[in-house]
Scaffold this motif. Structure first.
Motif, mmCIF file in Angstrom:
data_model
loop_
_atom_site.group_PDB
_atom_site.id
_atom_site.type_symbol
_atom_site.label_atom_id
_atom_site.label_comp_id
_atom_site.label_asym_id
_atom_site.label_seq_id
_atom_site.Cartn_x
_atom_site.Cartn_y
_atom_site.Cartn_z
ATOM 1 N N LEU B 21 57.855 60.360 73.897
ATOM 2 C CA LEU B 21 56.789 61.347 73.736
ATOM 3 C C LEU B 21 57.294 62.460 72.830
ATOM 4 C CD1 LEU B 21 55.695 61.599 77.478
ATOM 5 C CD2 LEU B 21 54.874 60.007 75.722
ATOM 6 N N SER B 22 56.382 63.001 72.034
ATOM 7 C CA SER B 22 56.777 64.008 71.064
ATOM 8 C C SER B 22 56.084 65.343 71.325
ATOM 9 C CB SER B 22 56.431 63.521 69.654
ATOM 10 O OG SER B 22 56.807 64.468 68.690
ATOM 11 N N CYS B 23 56.774 66.410 70.980
ATOM 12 C CA CYS B 23 56.239 67.755 71.185
ATOM 13 C C CYS B 23 56.617 68.643 70.007
ATOM 14 C CB CYS B 23 56.802 68.340 72.474
ATOM 15 S SG CYS B 23 56.382 70.083 72.742
ATOM 16 N N SER B 24 55.612 69.283 69.423
ATOM 17 C CA SER B 24 55.859 70.286 68.377
ATOM 18 C C SER B 24 55.541 71.653 68.951
ATOM 19 C CB SER B 24 54.985 70.019 67.150
ATOM 20 O OG SER B 24 55.372 68.825 66.517
ATOM 21 N N TRP B 34 59.992 70.418 79.349
ATOM 22 C CA TRP B 34 59.138 69.292 79.709
ATOM 23 C C TRP B 34 58.908 69.289 81.215
ATOM 24 C CZ3 TRP B 34 56.982 65.795 76.300
ATOM 25 C CH2 TRP B 34 57.450 65.822 74.973
ATOM 26 N N TYR B 35 57.677 68.953 81.597
ATOM 27 C CA TYR B 35 57.291 68.866 82.996
ATOM 28 C C TYR B 35 56.536 67.556 83.228
ATOM 29 C CZ TYR B 35 58.358 73.825 83.418
ATOM 30 O OH TYR B 35 58.995 75.033 83.429
ATOM 31 N N CYS B 91 54.506 69.500 77.785
ATOM 32 C CA CYS B 91 55.539 70.191 77.019
ATOM 33 C C CYS B 91 55.163 71.668 76.970
ATOM 34 C CB CYS B 91 55.603 69.608 75.608
ATOM 35 S SG CYS B 91 56.720 70.485 74.495
ATOM 36 N N ALA B 92 56.173 72.526 77.024
ATOM 37 C CA ALA B 92 55.945 73.960 76.969
ATOM 38 C C ALA B 92 56.932 74.600 76.012
ATOM 39 C CB ALA B 92 56.099 74.577 78.360
ATOM 40 N N PHE B 106 51.845 76.070 77.139
ATOM 41 C CA PHE B 106 51.827 74.641 77.413
ATOM 42 C C PHE B 106 50.929 73.894 76.437
ATOM 43 C CE2 PHE B 106 54.028 73.843 81.433
ATOM 44 C CZ PHE B 106 54.269 75.138 81.855
ATOM 45 N N GLY B 107 51.319 72.664 76.153
ATOM 46 C CA GLY B 107 50.467 71.753 75.406
ATOM 47 C C GLY B 107 49.467 71.091 76.337
#
Lengths: 115, 115
Positions: B21-24, B34-35, B91-92, B106-107
């Motif tokens: 999983l990806s997060c920007s 990450w949660y 993701c935060a 948060f996303g």
């Protein structure tokens, strides 16, 4: 370590009524306190936070919370709710002593506002 | 200003597979956390990265791993997927962490279903 207890899993209220969502926490160190809201199929949005200073904290959308150190509580209130406030609300704490962004969440309170 | 962006939003995997999983994060934010959110366990902290280094880690098995790149983008990987890994992964990001008084954003999350 910290823990958070949200005393009500579900709170149904009528539109324009006042509401209080209860949150108690346990921690061996000082903490920062937060309330987040989660609308269906969305992430978390910060309502308000307590870092220091005045124990009455005002947030977005007319919400406020009061930090009570002796009772280790951080209850969320709104004097008059709207249908659009229907969502899940999470209380969270973070350790003041360590760096970082680790939040410990309660189990959430589903607020349902009925017409 | 763009918020926290997570991709993919929805995915289905088979037991035993792995997933990334990806997060920007928000531009300028150096802390990414990450949660995992499930109906049974609620919101649980996985790990936090700050300036490409893991700063905090939750109580998850080694199958859960993450990393952060020099542009602060982060990925999390889950290997040997189990049915219980089905969850919303959030993701935060924040500038530097709660202790600095920064807000954690948060996303909208990545919904993972393991079949």
């Amino acid at each position: 370590a910290q823990s958070v207890t949200q005393l009500d899993s579900q709170v149904p209220v009528f539109e324009e009524a006042p509401v209080e969502l209860r949150c108690n926490y346990s921690s061996s160190v000082s903490v920062y306190l937060f309330w987040y809201v989660q609308y269906p199929n969305q992430g978390l949005q910060l309502l308000l936070k307590y870092l220091s200073g005045s124990t009455l904290v005002k947030g977005i959308n007319g919400f406020e919370a009061e930090f009570n150190k002796s009772q280790t509580s951080f209850h969320l209130r709104k004097p008059s709710v709207h249908i659009s406030d229907t969502a899940e609300y999470f209380c969270a704490v973070s350790d003041r002593e360590t760096s970082g962004s680790r939040l410990t969440f309660g189990e959430g309170t589903q607020l349902t506002v009925n017409p | 200003k763009a918020g926290v962006t997570q991709t993919p939003r929805y995915l289905i995997k088979t037991r035993g597979q792995q997933v990334t999983l990806s997060c920007s994060p928000i531009s300028g934010h150096r802390s990414v956390s990450w949660y995992q959110q499930t109906p049974g366990q609620g919101l649980q902290f996985l790990f936090e990265y700050f300036s490409e280094t893991q700063r905090n880690k939750g109580n998850f098995p080694g199958r859960f791993s993450g990393r952060q790149f020099s542009n602060s983008r982060s990925e999390m990987n889950v290997s040997t997927l189990e049915l219980g890994d089905s969850a919303l992964y959030l993701c935060a990001s924040s500038l530097a962490g709660v202790r600095s008084g920064n807000t954690i954003y948060f996303g909208e999350g990545s919904w993972l279903t393991v079949v």
